[in-house]
Motif scaffolding. Structure first.
Motif, PDB file in Angstrom:
ATOM      1  N   PRO A   1     -10.610 -16.641   2.338  1.00 45.74           N
ATOM      2  CA  PRO A   1     -11.302 -15.743   3.275  1.00 45.74           C
ATOM      3  C   PRO A   1     -10.944 -14.282   2.976  1.00 45.74           C
ATOM      4  N   GLY A   2     -11.603 -13.385   3.591  1.00 42.28           N
ATOM      5  CA  GLY A   2     -11.252 -11.972   3.500  1.00 42.28           C
ATOM      6  C   GLY A   2     -11.711 -11.265   2.261  1.00 42.28           C
ATOM      7  N   GLY A   3     -12.595 -11.879   1.458  1.00 41.63           N
ATOM      8  CA  GLY A   3     -13.107 -11.218   0.268  1.00 41.63           C
ATOM      9  C   GLY A   3     -14.043 -10.078   0.625  1.00 41.63           C
ATOM     10  N   LEU A   4     -14.429  -9.319  -0.369  1.00 39.94           N
ATOM     11  CA  LEU A   4     -15.246  -8.134  -0.121  1.00 39.94           C
ATOM     12  C   LEU A   4     -16.604  -8.483   0.467  1.00 39.94           C
TER      13      LEU A   4
ATOM     14  N   SER B   1      -5.171  -3.400  11.876  1.00 43.62           N
ATOM     15  CA  SER B   1      -6.588  -3.650  11.658  1.00 43.62           C
ATOM     16  C   SER B   1      -6.825  -5.095  11.254  1.00 43.62           C
ATOM     17  N   THR B   2      -8.011  -5.602  11.575  1.00 39.23           N
ATOM     18  CA  THR B   2      -8.352  -6.983  11.205  1.00 39.23           C
ATOM     19  C   THR B   2      -8.718  -7.087   9.725  1.00 39.23           C
ATOM     20  N   HIS B   3      -8.913  -5.955   9.057  1.00 38.51           N
ATOM     21  CA  HIS B   3      -9.267  -5.956   7.634  1.00 38.51           C
ATOM     22  C   HIS B   3      -8.191  -5.255   6.809  1.00 38.51           C
ATOM     23  N   ALA B   4      -6.930  -5.508   7.159  1.00 34.89           N
ATOM     24  CA  ALA B   4      -5.828  -4.821   6.489  1.00 34.89           C
ATOM     25  C   ALA B   4      -5.740  -5.164   5.009  1.00 34.89           C
ATOM     26  N   THR B   5      -6.247  -6.340   4.614  1.00 31.14           N
ATOM     27  CA  THR B   5      -6.143  -6.770   3.213  1.00 31.14           C
ATOM     28  C   THR B   5      -7.116  -6.039   2.300  1.00 31.14           C
ATOM     29  N   LEU B   6      -8.204  -5.527   2.841  1.00 27.74           N
ATOM     30  CA  LEU B   6      -9.267  -4.965   2.004  1.00 27.74           C
ATOM     31  C   LEU B   6      -8.796  -3.885   1.027  1.00 27.74           C
ATOM     32  N   PRO B   7      -7.907  -2.944   1.420  1.00 25.37           N
ATOM     33  CA  PRO B   7      -7.476  -1.927   0.446  1.00 25.37           C
ATOM     34  C   PRO B   7      -6.783  -2.502  -0.783  1.00 25.37           C
ATOM     35  N   LEU B   8      -6.229  -3.721  -0.653  1.00 22.07           N
ATOM     36  CA  LEU B   8      -5.546  -4.325  -1.799  1.00 22.07           C
ATOM     37  C   LEU B   8      -6.523  -4.697  -2.910  1.00 22.07           C
ATOM     38  N   TYR B   9      -7.812  -4.743  -2.600  1.00 22.63           N
ATOM     39  CA  TYR B   9      -8.810  -5.055  -3.624  1.00 22.63           C
ATOM     40  C   TYR B   9      -9.131  -3.847  -4.506  1.00 22.63           C
TER      41      TYR B   9
ATOM     42  N   LEU C   1       0.826  -1.203   0.000  1.00 20.82           N
ATOM     43  CA  LEU C   1       0.000   0.000   0.000  1.00 20.82           C
ATOM     44  C   LEU C   1       0.864   1.258   0.000  1.00 20.82           C
ATOM     45  N   GLY C   2       2.009   1.182   0.680  1.00 15.66           N
ATOM     46  CA  GLY C   2       2.930   2.314   0.660  1.00 15.66           C
ATOM     47  C   GLY C   2       3.422   2.594  -0.752  1.00 15.66           C
ATOM     48  N   LEU C   3       3.747   1.524  -1.491  1.00 15.17           N
ATOM     49  CA  LEU C   3       4.168   1.693  -2.883  1.00 15.17           C
ATOM     50  C   LEU C   3       3.046   2.292  -3.712  1.00 15.17           C
ATOM     51  N   LEU C   4       1.832   1.808  -3.485  1.00 15.00           N
ATOM     52  CA  LEU C   4       0.684   2.279  -4.254  1.00 15.00           C
ATOM     53  C   LEU C   4       0.457   3.777  -4.053  1.00 15.00           C
ATOM     54  N   ILE C   5       0.719   4.261  -2.852  1.00 16.58           N
ATOM     55  CA  ILE C   5       0.486   5.677  -2.548  1.00 16.58           C
ATOM     56  C   ILE C   5       1.676   6.546  -2.956  1.00 16.58           C
TER      57      ILE C   5
ATOM     58  N   LEU D   1     -11.101  -6.487 -17.681  1.00 21.49           N
ATOM     59  CA  LEU D   1     -10.123  -6.767 -16.636  1.00 21.49           C
ATOM     60  C   LEU D   1     -10.616  -6.269 -15.278  1.00 21.49           C
ATOM     61  N   ALA D   2     -11.140  -5.051 -15.240  1.00 15.52           N
ATOM     62  CA  ALA D   2     -11.669  -4.506 -13.993  1.00 15.52           C
ATOM     63  C   ALA D   2     -12.843  -5.330 -13.495  1.00 15.52           C
ATOM     64  N   THR D   3     -13.703  -5.792 -14.409  1.00 10.50           N
ATOM     65  CA  THR D   3     -14.882  -6.572 -14.020  1.00 10.50           C
ATOM     66  C   THR D   3     -14.488  -7.911 -13.427  1.00 10.50           C
ATOM     67  N   VAL D   4     -13.531  -8.596 -14.060  1.00 11.64           N
ATOM     68  CA  VAL D   4     -13.074  -9.891 -13.538  1.00 11.64           C
ATOM     69  C   VAL D   4     -12.421  -9.713 -12.173  1.00 11.64           C
ATOM     70  N   ASN D   5     -11.582  -8.681 -12.030  1.00  5.25           N
ATOM     71  CA  ASN D   5     -10.935  -8.431 -10.737  1.00  5.25           C
ATOM     72  C   ASN D   5     -11.967  -8.155  -9.645  1.00  5.25           C
ATOM     73  N   LEU D   6     -13.007  -7.387  -9.980  1.00  3.84           N
ATOM     74  CA  LEU D   6     -14.052  -7.094  -9.010  1.00  3.84           C
ATOM     75  C   LEU D   6     -14.820  -8.360  -8.636  1.00  3.84           C
ATOM     76  N   ALA D   7     -15.164  -9.163  -9.641  1.00  2.00           N
ATOM     77  CA  ALA D   7     -15.920 -10.389  -9.372  1.00  2.00           C
ATOM     78  C   ALA D   7     -15.126 -11.338  -8.483  1.00  2.00           C
ATOM     79  N   LEU D   8     -13.856 -11.533  -8.789  1.00  3.31           N
ATOM     80  CA  LEU D   8     -13.026 -12.418  -7.965  1.00  3.31           C
ATOM     81  C   LEU D   8     -12.841 -11.850  -6.560  1.00  3.31           C
ATOM     82  N   GLY D   9     -12.712 -10.519  -6.477  1.00  2.00           N
ATOM     83  CA  GLY D   9     -12.579  -9.896  -5.161  1.00  2.00           C
ATOM     84  C   GLY D   9     -13.827 -10.069  -4.311  1.00  2.00           C
ATOM     85  N   LEU D  10     -14.997 -10.010  -4.931  1.00  2.00           N
ATOM     86  CA  LEU D  10     -16.245 -10.212  -4.202  1.00  2.00           C
ATOM     87  C   LEU D  10     -16.375 -11.645  -3.694  1.00  2.00           C
ATOM     88  N   LEU D  11     -15.876 -12.601  -4.487  1.00  2.00           N
ATOM     89  CA  LEU D  11     -16.077 -14.014  -4.168  1.00  2.00           C
ATOM     90  C   LEU D  11     -14.918 -14.626  -3.381  1.00  2.00           C
ATOM     91  N   ALA D  12     -13.852 -13.865  -3.164  1.00  2.00           N
ATOM     92  CA  ALA D  12     -12.652 -14.415  -2.528  1.00  2.00           C
ATOM     93  C   ALA D  12     -12.934 -14.877  -1.097  1.00  2.00           C
TER      94      ALA D  12
END
Length: 235
Positions: free
Chosen positions: A157-160, A68-76, A32-36, A144-155
């Motif tokens: 543990p820890g999916g959206l 945080s217990t949801h630290a992975t969420l921003p990676l989606y 996330l630091g790299l992303l910012i 590409l964005a749609t597939v990434n979103l769909a997989l992120g929703l269905l992931a």
């Protein structure tokens, strides 16, 4: 600076993927630091006071997120936001009265070619191909964005969906989402680029560049004018 920025940008998907598969909050913070920070590098390099003042709050935010217990969420976010943004960049130039982005790039590269080396006005067939290629890139990035979103929703543990207390109709391993979002997706972009380049060289042999490296360098050189023309057309 450009080399460092490119290297750090390429490091992000690797850090994000290993953060997911190893469930490492440290690597999540690094990714996330790299992303910012990567988009801020030009301003940091210029010594912008505002950019440097932003760094401490960013560091504090990453530290808080790592606990945080949801630290992975921003990676989606990035795997959906980045191709979605690119789809908007390409797609916005397909509206009435706009010049398709690829045609703008072609015109800039032709203008930069040595005088007499090529006609500065693209042929009708080239302009038609440029529009179709702009459409193709738009559709590709939307997909590409749609597939990434769909997989992120269905992931799992820890999916959206699961992170928000909703049970999806089916699930995919979180590692599968990360592999596609942080690895395969970028490889697909590279494959699309290479295949299209090879096809274009066959269909239009006369080009204002010698080889792929020369083409890539000319594209980079054209980017400031390309971005400027795109921004100016929206005013």
């Amino acid at each position: 600076m450009t080399r460092y920025k490119a290297a750090l940008a390429l490091a992000y998907p690797l850090a994000a993927h290993f953060a997911v598969i190893h469930n490492s909050v440290t690597l999540i913070a690094v990714a996330l630091g790299l992303l910012i920070v990567v988009p801020m590098l030009p301003a940091l390099g210029r010594g912008s006071r505002a950019a440097w003042l932003v760094l401490p709050p960013v560091g504090a935010g990453l530290w808080w997120l790592s606990r945080s217990t949801h630290a992975t969420l921003p990676l989606y976010i990035a795997p959906v936001l980045v191709p979605g943004f690119m789809a908007g960049v390409f797609g916005s130039t397909l509206t009435a009265g706009q010049m398709p982005l690829i045609e703008r790039l072609i015109r800039i590269m032709l203008e930069a070619a040595p005088e007499g080396a090529t006609d500065p006005e693209p042929e009708p067939a080239v302009r038609d191909y440029a529009r179709k290629l702009t459409v193709a890139w738009t559709v590709f990035f939307v997909s590409l964005a749609t597939v990434n979103l769909a997989l992120g929703l269905l992931a799992e543990p820890g999916g959206l969906l699961l992170s928000n207390g909703m049970t999806p109709p089916l699930t995919v391993p979180q590692e599968w989402w990360s592999l596609f979002a942080n690895m395969i997706g970028y490889l697909l972009v590279a494959a699309f680029f290479l295949i299209e380049y090879a096809y274009r060289r066959q269909r239009f042999p006369r080009q204002p560049y010698r080889n792929m490296l020369d083409f890539f360098l000319r594209v980079l050189a054209a980017m400031p004018r390309l971005v400027g023309s795109a921004a100016g057309s929206r005013r």
